[in-house]
Design a protein around this motif. Structure first.
Motif, mmCIF file in Angstrom:
data_model
loop_
_atom_site.group_PDB
_atom_site.id
_atom_site.type_symbol
_atom_site.label_atom_id
_atom_site.label_comp_id
_atom_site.label_asym_id
_atom_site.label_seq_id
_atom_site.Cartn_x
_atom_site.Cartn_y
_atom_site.Cartn_z
ATOM 1 N N LEU A 12 -12.016 16.963 7.206
ATOM 2 C CA LEU A 12 -11.687 15.855 8.108
ATOM 3 C C LEU A 12 -10.323 15.264 7.772
ATOM 4 N N LEU A 13 -10.009 15.216 6.460
ATOM 5 C CA LEU A 13 -8.761 14.607 5.981
ATOM 6 C C LEU A 13 -7.610 15.600 5.869
ATOM 7 N N GLY A 14 -7.819 16.819 6.340
ATOM 8 C CA GLY A 14 -6.755 17.809 6.276
ATOM 9 C C GLY A 14 -6.527 18.364 4.883
ATOM 10 N N GLY A 15 -7.552 18.285 4.022
ATOM 11 C CA GLY A 15 -7.442 18.845 2.672
ATOM 12 C C GLY A 15 -7.803 17.874 1.569
ATOM 13 N N GLY A 16 -7.844 16.573 1.869
ATOM 14 C CA GLY A 16 -8.184 15.579 0.858
ATOM 15 C C GLY A 16 -7.297 14.347 0.967
ATOM 16 N N ILE A 17 -7.368 13.498 -0.052
ATOM 17 C CA ILE A 17 -6.560 12.272 -0.089
ATOM 18 C C ILE A 17 -5.119 12.643 -0.445
ATOM 19 N N GLU A 18 -4.165 12.263 0.393
ATOM 20 C CA GLU A 18 -2.765 12.674 0.233
ATOM 21 C C GLU A 18 -1.993 11.794 -0.744
ATOM 22 N N THR A 19 -1.058 12.431 -1.469
ATOM 23 C CA THR A 19 -0.069 11.662 -2.226
ATOM 24 C C THR A 19 1.047 11.242 -1.264
ATOM 25 N N LEU A 20 1.922 10.382 -1.738
ATOM 26 C CA LEU A 20 3.073 9.868 -0.970
ATOM 27 C C LEU A 20 2.674 8.919 0.162
ATOM 28 N N CYS A 21 1.422 8.463 0.185
ATOM 29 C CA CYS A 21 1.040 7.521 1.237
ATOM 30 C C CYS A 21 -0.159 6.683 0.791
ATOM 31 N N ILE A 22 -0.472 5.676 1.607
ATOM 32 C CA ILE A 22 -1.619 4.801 1.348
ATOM 33 C C ILE A 22 -2.787 5.228 2.234
ATOM 34 N N THR A 23 -3.940 5.461 1.618
ATOM 35 C CA THR A 23 -5.172 5.728 2.354
ATOM 36 C C THR A 23 -6.091 4.526 2.187
ATOM 37 N N PHE A 49 6.698 7.864 -7.166
ATOM 38 C CA PHE A 49 6.085 8.695 -8.207
ATOM 39 C C PHE A 49 5.200 9.813 -7.654
ATOM 40 N N ASN A 50 5.211 10.015 -6.338
ATOM 41 C CA ASN A 50 4.378 11.038 -5.702
ATOM 42 C C ASN A 50 2.910 10.898 -6.107
ATOM 43 N N VAL A 51 2.378 9.676 -5.962
ATOM 44 C CA VAL A 51 0.966 9.437 -6.255
ATOM 45 C C VAL A 51 0.232 9.109 -4.954
ATOM 46 N N ALA A 52 -1.065 9.340 -4.964
ATOM 47 C CA ALA A 52 -1.914 8.910 -3.852
ATOM 48 C C ALA A 52 -2.341 7.477 -4.125
ATOM 49 N N VAL A 53 -2.277 6.628 -3.116
ATOM 50 C CA VAL A 53 -2.755 5.247 -3.242
ATOM 51 C C VAL A 53 -3.992 5.109 -2.368
ATOM 52 N N TYR A 54 -5.132 4.813 -3.013
ATOM 53 C CA TYR A 54 -6.392 4.634 -2.284
ATOM 54 C C TYR A 54 -6.796 3.170 -2.405
ATOM 55 N N ILE A 55 -6.874 2.478 -1.282
ATOM 56 C CA ILE A 55 -7.262 1.067 -1.300
ATOM 57 C C ILE A 55 -8.536 0.883 -0.479
ATOM 58 N N ALA A 109 6.387 6.132 -15.059
ATOM 59 C CA ALA A 109 7.652 6.788 -15.381
ATOM 60 C C ALA A 109 7.532 7.653 -16.635
ATOM 61 N N GLU A 110 6.527 7.367 -17.469
ATOM 62 C CA GLU A 110 6.374 8.068 -18.746
ATOM 63 C C GLU A 110 5.266 9.112 -18.727
ATOM 64 N N GLU A 111 4.216 8.886 -17.920
ATOM 65 C CA GLU A 111 3.048 9.764 -17.946
ATOM 66 C C GLU A 111 2.735 10.296 -16.549
ATOM 67 N N PRO A 112 2.078 11.453 -16.472
ATOM 68 C CA PRO A 112 1.829 12.092 -15.158
ATOM 69 C C PRO A 112 0.639 11.496 -14.413
ATOM 70 N N PHE A 113 0.861 10.404 -13.685
ATOM 71 C CA PHE A 113 -0.188 9.805 -12.863
ATOM 72 C C PHE A 113 -0.183 10.458 -11.482
ATOM 73 N N ARG A 114 -1.377 10.502 -10.858
ATOM 74 C CA ARG A 114 -1.472 11.092 -9.529
ATOM 75 C C ARG A 114 -2.248 10.210 -8.549
ATOM 76 N N LEU A 115 -2.912 9.166 -9.059
ATOM 77 C CA LEU A 115 -3.722 8.321 -8.166
ATOM 78 C C LEU A 115 -3.701 6.871 -8.632
ATOM 79 N N LEU A 116 -3.534 5.963 -7.672
ATOM 80 C CA LEU A 116 -3.669 4.529 -7.904
ATOM 81 C C LEU A 116 -4.748 4.006 -6.970
ATOM 82 N N ILE A 117 -5.748 3.315 -7.533
ATOM 83 C CA ILE A 117 -6.844 2.744 -6.747
ATOM 84 C C ILE A 117 -6.773 1.225 -6.837
ATOM 85 N N VAL A 118 -6.872 0.553 -5.697
ATOM 86 C CA VAL A 118 -7.006 -0.908 -5.668
ATOM 87 C C VAL A 118 -8.290 -1.219 -4.905
ATOM 88 N N ASP A 119 -9.280 -1.752 -5.603
ATOM 89 C CA ASP A 119 -10.609 -1.985 -5.046
ATOM 90 C C ASP A 119 -11.029 -3.439 -5.343
#
Length: 344
Positions: A118-129, A265-271, A218-228
């Motif tokens: 449904l999501l075209g492959g999953g939760i995308e980086t570079l944008c807010i879902t 940082f090319n991370v996915a943001v899931y809120i 900037a120092e570590e390889p993060f890929r996802l930020l969640i705000v809940d």
């Protein structure tokens, strides 16, 4: 840089060498490179103290906000911006170049194949879902599953990175991560070590946590930020119509910060978002509700998902708004192992 972990073919979480991480994930110019362009090291330190750690992030600030940093005059800011522009290409590009650039987008599995499709492959980086819905509609359960699936390697539809979790409602449960990690064949302790967590109590605290996050990303390889959830503290700290304009302005500033983090940082943001009653929803809708946050939140979120309860542990996800996805909905199930495809 601390080494990141990834799963081998057997699914067990392993350490990835820092050199490989640099090769795969260096998508920004460090602010330290300004020194080679003639910028004083002391001025670079002032930028870092203000939460700016990359040239990409620097160019996302207005000169007005930069001159607000103590010790930086207008002349210094002009010189710093000129130096950053030399290191970056901030102008126009062709559609072909943009298509090539978007190959860096990573799609992180939700744990449900039907939901991924449904999501075209999953939760995308570079944008807010954004996921909105009533309580018990599966928003936080999806967040917990993403905490684990993000740490899977790319070939297993993961993000091969760490997770940052900002909790405004006190609903994150580390013990919930354990059975989800076991489902994916991962070491639960290693998975938990790759999640950084913060509990926010005011909207100002929530925003300041985002400012401090840039240093870690900037120092570590993060890929996802969640705000809940993204809106809860704004609904508490601002009351009545008299404070609505200020609330929406502060909300817009925080959402702008989330967008910049996603692209820097090319991370996915899931809120996650709450819903409010909609008296104008119409007499033919049995229980009309709409997402909180108004137009400000609607325009900031790239992909909006509406979640609602189904039968038993089943939940329904509907594409509410997305620039590249057709309308549609799929049923998924909440299990002890996280989000999965629904069972008949």
């Amino acid at each position: 840089m601390a080494p990141s972990r990834h799963a081998d073919e057997g699914g067990q979480l392993q350490l990835m060498e820092p050199d490989r991480v640099d090769e795969e994930e260096e998508c920004f110019e460090s602010i330290d490179k300004l020194i080679s362009q003639g910028i004083n090291a002391g001025d670079v330190k002032k930028l870092q103290d203000a939460g700016i750690y990359t040239c990409n992030g620097l160019m996302m600030h207005t000169k007005k906000s930069l001159t607000g940093i103590k010790g930086l005059s207008e002349a210094k800011v002009d010189k710093i911006c000129e130096a950053a522009e030399k290191l970056l290409s901030q102008g126009f590009m062709t559609g072909s170049d943009l298509l090539l650039k978007r190959k860096s987008v990573v799609r992180i599995t939700t744990g449900s194949q039907a939901l991924d499709e449904l999501l075209g492959g999953g939760i995308e980086t570079l944008c807010i879902t954004e996921a909105f819905g009533e309580f018990r509609s599966g928003k936080t359960q999806l967040a917990h599953t993403l905490c684990v699936s993000t740490q899977l390697p790319i070939h297993m539809h993961g993000g091969n990175g760490k997770v940052a979790y900002i909790d405004t409602e006190g609903t994150f449960r580390p013990e919930r991560i354990v059975p989800i990690a076991e489902r994916f064949g991962m070491d639960a302790n290693a998975v938990l070590d790759n999640i950084i967590y913060a509990r926010a109590y005011t909207y100002e605290h929530q925003y300041n946590l985002l400012l401090g996050l840039a240093a870690k990303m900037a120092e570590e390889p993060f890929r996802l930020l969640i705000v809940d959830s993204v809106i809860a503290l704004f609904r508490v700290d601002f009351s009545g119509r008299g404070e609505l304009a200020e609330r929406q302005q502060k909300l817009a500033q925080m959402l702008s910060r989330l967008t910049k983090i996603a692209e820097e940082f090319n991370v996915a943001v899931y809120i996650t978002n709450q819903v409010i009653a909609d008296p104008g929803g119409g007499m033919f809708i049995s229980d009309p509700k709409k997402p909180a946050g108004g137009h400000v939140l609607a325009h900031a979120a790239t992909i909006r998902l509406m979640l609602r309860k189904g039968k038993g542990e089943q939940r329904v996800c509907k594409i509410f708004d997305a620039p590249n996805l057709p309308e549609g909905e799929h049923v998924f199930q909440v299990t002890s192992g996280g989000i999965m495809d629904a069972k008949d």
